[in-house]
Design a protein around this motif. Structure first.
Motif, PDB file in Angstrom:
ATOM      1  N   THR A  69     -24.781 -62.439 -41.204  1.00  0.00           N
ATOM      2  CA  THR A  69     -23.837 -63.231 -41.775  1.00  0.00           C
ATOM      3  C   THR A  69     -22.383 -62.596 -41.743  1.00  0.00           C
ATOM      4  O   THR A  69     -21.615 -63.518 -41.127  1.00  0.00           O
ATOM      5  CB  THR A  69     -24.113 -63.210 -43.485  1.00  0.00           C
ATOM      6  N   THR A  70     -22.152 -61.416 -41.885  1.00  0.00           N
ATOM      7  CA  THR A  70     -20.972 -60.579 -41.651  1.00  0.00           C
ATOM      8  C   THR A  70     -20.286 -60.810 -40.279  1.00  0.00           C
ATOM      9  O   THR A  70     -19.284 -61.013 -39.778  1.00  0.00           O
ATOM     10  CB  THR A  70     -20.973 -59.433 -42.099  1.00  0.00           C
ATOM     11  N   SER A  89     -18.344 -51.480 -36.764  1.00  0.00           N
ATOM     12  CA  SER A  89     -17.551 -52.169 -37.715  1.00  0.00           C
ATOM     13  C   SER A  89     -17.853 -53.961 -37.250  1.00  0.00           C
ATOM     14  O   SER A  89     -18.441 -53.880 -35.978  1.00  0.00           O
ATOM     15  CB  SER A  89     -16.095 -52.309 -37.726  1.00  0.00           C
ATOM     16  N   ARG A 147     -28.349 -50.750 -48.583  1.00  0.00           N
ATOM     17  CA  ARG A 147     -27.700 -52.375 -48.728  1.00  0.00           C
ATOM     18  C   ARG A 147     -28.789 -53.206 -49.739  1.00  0.00           C
ATOM     19  O   ARG A 147     -28.151 -54.056 -50.382  1.00  0.00           O
ATOM     20  CB  ARG A 147     -27.270 -52.696 -47.569  1.00  0.00           C
ATOM     21  N   THR A 191     -33.551 -58.206 -39.372  1.00  0.00           N
ATOM     22  CA  THR A 191     -34.036 -57.930 -40.741  1.00  0.00           C
ATOM     23  C   THR A 191     -33.131 -58.363 -41.913  1.00  0.00           C
ATOM     24  O   THR A 191     -31.686 -58.036 -41.549  1.00  0.00           O
ATOM     25  CB  THR A 191     -34.593 -56.597 -40.854  1.00  0.00           C
ATOM     26  N   PRO A 192     -33.136 -59.061 -42.868  1.00  0.00           N
ATOM     27  CA  PRO A 192     -32.285 -59.239 -44.032  1.00  0.00           C
ATOM     28  C   PRO A 192     -31.626 -57.945 -44.268  1.00  0.00           C
ATOM     29  O   PRO A 192     -31.952 -56.941 -44.604  1.00  0.00           O
ATOM     30  CB  PRO A 192     -33.257 -59.620 -45.353  1.00  0.00           C
TER      31      PRO A 192
HETATM   32  P1  DAT Z   1     -27.514 -60.351 -43.455  1.00  0.00           P
HETATM   33  O1  DAT Z   1     -26.786 -61.524 -43.056  1.00  0.00           O
HETATM   34  O2  DAT Z   1     -28.175 -59.642 -42.169  1.00  0.00           O
HETATM   35  O3  DAT Z   1     -28.313 -60.405 -44.807  1.00  0.00           O
HETATM   36  P2  DAT Z   1     -24.732 -59.297 -44.383  1.00  0.00           P
HETATM   37  O4  DAT Z   1     -23.995 -59.782 -43.337  1.00  0.00           O
HETATM   38  O5  DAT Z   1     -25.171 -60.262 -45.666  1.00  0.00           O
HETATM   39  O6  DAT Z   1     -26.515 -59.232 -43.878  1.00  0.00           O
HETATM   40  O7  DAT Z   1     -24.579 -57.780 -44.689  1.00  0.00           O
HETATM   41  C1  DAT Z   1     -25.256 -57.237 -45.804  1.00  0.00           C
HETATM   42  C2  DAT Z   1     -24.264 -56.037 -46.393  1.00  0.00           C
HETATM   43  O8  DAT Z   1     -23.789 -55.235 -45.469  1.00  0.00           O
HETATM   44  C3  DAT Z   1     -22.987 -56.539 -47.012  1.00  0.00           C
HETATM   45  O9  DAT Z   1     -22.712 -56.338 -48.232  1.00  0.00           O
HETATM   46  C4  DAT Z   1     -21.874 -56.314 -46.051  1.00  0.00           C
HETATM   47  C5  DAT Z   1     -22.413 -55.040 -45.303  1.00  0.00           C
HETATM   48  N1  DAT Z   1     -22.284 -55.173 -44.018  1.00  0.00           N
HETATM   49  C6  DAT Z   1     -22.381 -56.061 -42.953  1.00  0.00           C
HETATM   50  N2  DAT Z   1     -22.066 -55.699 -41.833  1.00  0.00           N
HETATM   51  C7  DAT Z   1     -21.527 -54.407 -41.673  1.00  0.00           C
HETATM   52  C8  DAT Z   1     -20.727 -53.373 -40.810  1.00  0.00           C
HETATM   53  N3  DAT Z   1     -20.792 -53.614 -39.656  1.00  0.00           N
HETATM   54  N4  DAT Z   1     -20.358 -52.491 -41.316  1.00  0.00           N
HETATM   55  C9  DAT Z   1     -20.545 -52.023 -42.716  1.00  0.00           C
HETATM   56  N5  DAT Z   1     -20.991 -52.782 -43.465  1.00  0.00           N
HETATM   57  C10 DAT Z   1     -21.317 -54.038 -43.223  1.00  0.00           C
END
Ligand code: DAT
Length: 169
Positions: A14-15, A138, A95, A8-9
Motif C-alpha cells: 500500500t505504501t 525506502s 510490523r 504477503t500482507p
Molecule cells: P501492505 O500494504 O503490504 O500490507 P503497508 O504498505 O500497509 O503493507 O505497510 C505496512 C507497514 O510498514 C506500514 O506501517 C508502513 C511500513 N512500511 C511500508 N513500506 C515501508 C518501507 N519501504 N520502509 C519502512 N517502512 C515501511
C-alpha cells in the motif's frame, strides 16, 4: 501495462502504491474494488478475512497507460506483469504485531513470506515478473527498483535473490 502489485500482507504494498500514485501512476486497490463489485463472496471467521472470488472481477483492457493493481490477491488476476514485494520475515513479524494481528496470524504470514509462497504462486502466471526486497529500501527506492527493471522490456522473470529459509528454523 496492467501490473499486479503483490506480496504477503505487511510487506509494504500500500505504501509503495501510494508512492507510485504520487508519481502519476494509476492505482487500483483490489480489496476495495472487490467490495464495490460484489466479488466478496464470504467471510472466513477463522481467518478473520473476506473471501474474494477474483474470477468475478472484470479487468479492463490495457489502454497503454501503466496501472498498478495492489493487493495480495492481485497475482490471481489476468494482468500483464507482476511486481512481488519481499520483506525480511523478522521485520514483517514486528510490523504485523504492530498492526494488532493475533499471534497465529502473524506466524502464518511470516512463514508464508519465509517460504516464498506468493512468488511461487505468481511465477507460473507471469513471465514478466519482478521481485524486489523492500527490507532496506525506502518506498522511493523500492519504486525506483521496480521501475528500473522495466516490466514491458522483460523477457524472463527478474527475481532479486532473497533467502530467509533459515528463519523457518
Ligand atoms: P501492505 O500494504 O503490504 O500490507 P503497508 O504498505 O500497509 O503493507 O505497510 C505496512 C507497514 O510498514 C506500514 O506501517 C508502513 C511500513 N512500511 C511500508 N513500506 C515501508 C518501507 N519501504 N520502509 C519502512 N517502512 C515501511
Amino acid at each position: 501495462m496492467r501490473i499486479a502489485l503483490t506480496g504477503t500482507p505487511g510487506v509494504g504494498k500500500t505504501t509503495l502504491a501510494a508512492e507510485a500514485a504520487r508519481h502519476g501512476w494509476q492505482v487500483v486497490d483490489v480489496k476495495a474494488w472487490a467490495q464495490e463489485s460484489g466479488a466478496v463472496v464470504g467471510h472466513d471467521v477463522e481467518q478473520g478475512a473476506d473471501e474474494v472470488d477474483t474470477d468475478l472481477l472484470r479487468v479492463p483492457p490495457d489502454d497503454g497507460s501503466p496501472v498498478l493493481y495492489e493487493g495480495h490477491l492481485s497475482h490471481h488476476l489476468p494482468l500483464d506483469a507482476a511486481w512481488v514485494v519481499r520483506l525480511d520475515p523478522l521485520v514483517l513479524r514486528s510490523r504485523l504485531l504492530a498492526r494488532g494481528y493475533p499471534q497465529w496470524k502473524v506466524e502464518e504470514n511470516v512463514e508464508a513470506e519465509a517460504m516464498d509462497l506468493i512468488l511461487q504462486e505468481a511465477l507460473p502466471a507471469f513471465p514478466r515478473l519482478i521481485q524486489r526486497d523492500g527490507t532496506r529500501r525506502s518506498p522511493q527506492e523500492l519504486l525506483a527498483a521496480f521501475v528500473e527493471a522495466g516490466s514491458d522490456r522483460l523477457k524472463a522473470p527478474d527475481v532479486e535473490a532473497v533467502d530467509w529459509s533459515h528463519r523457518l528454523l
